[in-house]
Design an enzyme around this catalytic site. Structure first.
Site: not given
Length: 714
Positions: A672, A472-473
């Site tokens: 992140e 999904g990135t």
């Protein structure tokens, strides 16, 4: 026209602009929003069966009997596998995958049987009909600082030493004119990806080949683990993950669902789909372990840090040791000569914790950045200026120079955009108290060995192959951008194949390693192909021309630099004095994470991390029931992930770094860094609003009301 040396220059000039650094929509976006994308549980194979696991209902003990008669009598039921008759598995490094191999129950929710049927409903009914009896044993699921089972491990997650000490931090703290001695608590957290953990496994006995569609963050590792467990050669297994609906670390290693699906297809001779119910996930696919933090900061009156200790207490399971590296960020952030960072852990009768977005940095930076805010209060100093004053010239733990470190620039730019200058005292709007807060962020740069292959076709198009995983990135899109720039061709001339264990191997989509690692190999393969095409004369052969790359040697070279991303979060919150509800009004982040390759998908990743930090700060948490031994919150009704109504206008900005010590693209991971520090900024803002320090997450209404009732701190 074939891409010969004569056409390379014209192809390059035909590209209107470099692909990297431009906002390009995700290539698979239309498939996803129209439902054309097929996920692991949506593989409609002939004669497909379904499996449903049976979780243990005791917190610790042994199975004494499994009665499958009623289950097997139901229509359409094909089999029920139990520890008494399940296939024996080969060895693996992960004991959580040794399923149905013995009679022990190490924690509640451990799988003790597997029902297989023609339909999903039939499999679930059969699982409900299985009768398991146990011999229960006393259990312990409660983490506490004085637990008698606490010990200091040798290393923590990521391979970091569990304990590091420099100078004499106790003496330095005792001598410090200004001191902060505080404790913080972070509750257990869970990875609730939109797509549940699922697999469709198909064993072809005639060919001796296993095909698995798995919802995972890396098919290479799944293939390798399955080969060992089922005593197959790696070339007998193909693992596919074309589309994955999120993972946040919980799909970074193989999980029980894929092992059980393969067991079932091998046993039944039919394709089998197993999709975990969401209620099972808390006990099955890992979680962020609870962490208890004790921080002591000493400083001179001008804000210069003289002492830092960060002691972390956490839990692991009786099955496998996993220790969140929550004290490690304190080794990176601030200039201080006398420091101690250490971890203690105890093995409880709990599910095995594992990776969750920015493991270590997320809880660790919440505690450290909250303590820095408290130190700023004690000093009467602006918290932005305190962080700037203690910015180190080199990495405090290793002494290595930073490849780039633009934390101060992030703080300054964030303060400018947020309007931090002349920060106002907390104010009141009717029943609402308004406060603001700031926190810093950091995340290390990881790069892993990767292989890639680039292929030029006679029709002028290009194919790039690398076993990346797009969870999904937008990985597909940015890899195509990297390839297009390296090949000097328009972006639409490049197609990308990923998510298949038969492709050149790559690391999992985790640890923010993906693009930096896969992209390096893609760049090298495309550069090699460009060189080969330049030497080729005449039309391309019908099969085209290819070139490969393997970055193993480059990626494994130890860098003389400390490589990290940095950032700064700013938050404005309101606390309702009547209901105790905290809501975020504004959330702004500024990050320094190398060269941003695709601003559109990068902003999405950064905002996603910030929203996840908002959830950590305000709503997300679990509790382990001491009587029954399981997590009380096991669905999205009890475990509240932020919804649209919870999320204000979130802004993500960045400083585009030019770091030549990374990879050919100059990129760092961005998956992140967005979550790190976000909860601290919100917590600091809430404490500013309430006039009293709050040290336990999440900031639920009961905790806010108790703080307001206690009155301002003096």
């Amino acid at each position: 026209m074939s891409p010969t040396s004569a056409t390379l220059e014209s192809a390059a000039s035909a590209a209107t602009a470099a692909a990297l650094g431009t906002s390009v929509p995700r290539r698979e976006g239309r498939e996803k929003v129209t439902g054309a994308a097929r996920y692991a549980a949506e593989q409609h194979l002939p004669l497909r069966a379904y499996a449903w696991p049976v979780p243990a209902t005791v917190a610790r003990g042994r199975i004494t009997a499994v009665d499958t008669a009623d289950a097997l009598a139901l229509p359409g039921v094909l089999d029920v596998l139990t520890p008494y008759d399940a296939p024996r598995l080969g060895p693996s490094d992960d004991p959580t995958l040794q399923l149905l191999q013995d009679l022990r129950v190490p924690h509640r929710g451990w799988y003790v049987a597997l029902a297989v049927a023609d339909t999903l409903e039939g499999a679930r009914a059969a699982a409900d009909a299985v009768r398991v009896t146990y011999e229960s044993e006393p259990h312990d699921v409660t983490l506490r600082e004085a637990h008698p089972g606490l010990y200091t491990p040798e290393v923590v997650n990521g391979g970091y030493p569990a304990h590091r000490e420099q100078g004499d931090p106790d003496a330095a703290f005792a001598a410090a004119p200004v001191r902060v001695d505080v404790r913080y608590t972070v509750a257990p957290l869970h990875n609730h990806a939109m797509e549940p953990h699922a697999a469709t496994a198909d064993w072809d006995a005639e060919r001796g080949h296993l095909t698995v569609h798995d919802s995972c963050q890396g098919t290479t590792v799944v293939r390798n683990v399955l080969a060992g467990l089922f005593r197959l050669q790696e070339d007998q297994i193909t693992v596919l993950a074309e589309h994955v609906g999120g993972g946040f670390g919980s799909k970074g290693t193989p999980r029980p669902h894929v092992v059980l699906a393969v067991m079932a297809t091998r046993r039944c001779g039919r394709p089998v789909t197993l999709s975990l119910p969401r209620q099972h996930m808390a006990a099955t696919v890992g979680h962020r372990a609870p962490t208890l933090h004790h921080l002591r900061l000493g400083a001179r009156p001008d804000g210069t840090l003289t002492a830092l200790t960060h002691e972390v207490t956490t839990h692991t399971s009786q099955v496998r040791e996993f220790v969140e590296q929550a004290a490690v960020p304190a080794r990176v952030m601030y200039a201080v000569q006398d420091s101690r960072t250490t971890h203690r852990v105890t093995a409880l009768d709990v599910p095995t914790p594992s990776w969750m977005r920015a493991p270590g940095e997320t809880p660790g930076m919440y505690a450290l950045e909250s303590a820095m805010d408290e130190l700023a209060d004690a000093l009467g100093m602006d918290p932005v200026e305190l962080r700037v004053r203690n910015d180190p010239a080199t990495e405090p733990d290793s002494g290595r120079p930073f490849s780039t470190r633009h934390l101060v620039e992030c703080l300054r730019e964030g303060a400018r955009r947020f309007g931090w200058a002349g920060r106002r005292p907390p104010r009141r709007e009717g029943p609402l108290l308004i406060g603001t807060g700031v926190a810093a962020a950091t995340y290390p740069v990881y790069i892993a060995p990767t292989g890639a292959r680039a292929h030029a076709r006679p029709d002028g198009s290009y194919l790039v192959e690398v076993n990346a995983t797009d969870i999904g990135t937008g990985a597909r899109t940015v890899l195509a951008q990297i390839a297009a720039d390296a090949l000097h061709v328009p972006l639409d001339a490049v197609s990308v194949a990923i998510g298949n264990s038969a492709l050149p191997p790559g690391p999992v989509a985790g640890g923010s390693t993906g693009t930096a690692s896969w992209g390096w190999a893609v760049h090298d393969a495309c550069t090699a192909l460009t060189d080969r095409l330049a030497r080729h004369h005449g039309p391309l052969p019908a099969a085209g021309l290819s070139a490969s790359a393997d970055t193993t040697q480059s990626a494994k070279q130890k860098s003389p630099y400390a490589r990290h991303s940095f950032g700064a979060h700013f938050a404005e919150v309101q606390a309702d004095t009547v209901t105790g509800e905290v809501r975020v009004r504004r959330l702004l982040g500024v990050f320094a994470a190398g060269h941003i390759l695709n601003p559109l998908t990068a902003r999405s990743q950064l905002i996603g991390g910030m929203v996840m930090g908002l959830g950590m700060a305000l709503t997300e948490h679990s509790q382990l029931d001491p009587a029954f031994g399981d997590f009380a919150e096991r669905d999205l009704a009890a475990y509240h992930v932020p919804a649209n109504a919870d999320v204000p206008a979130v802004e993500a900005h960045w400083i585009d770094e030019h770091d030549k010590h990374l990879n050919p693209m100059g990129s760092k991971g961005i998956g992140e860094i967005g979550i790190v520090g976000a909860a601290a900024a919100i917590g600091n803002a809430a404490s500013h609003a309430a006039g009293r320090r709050l040290r336990e997450l999440p900031l639920t209404p009961d905790r806010i009301l108790a703080a307001l009732e206690a009155g301002p701190q003096r």
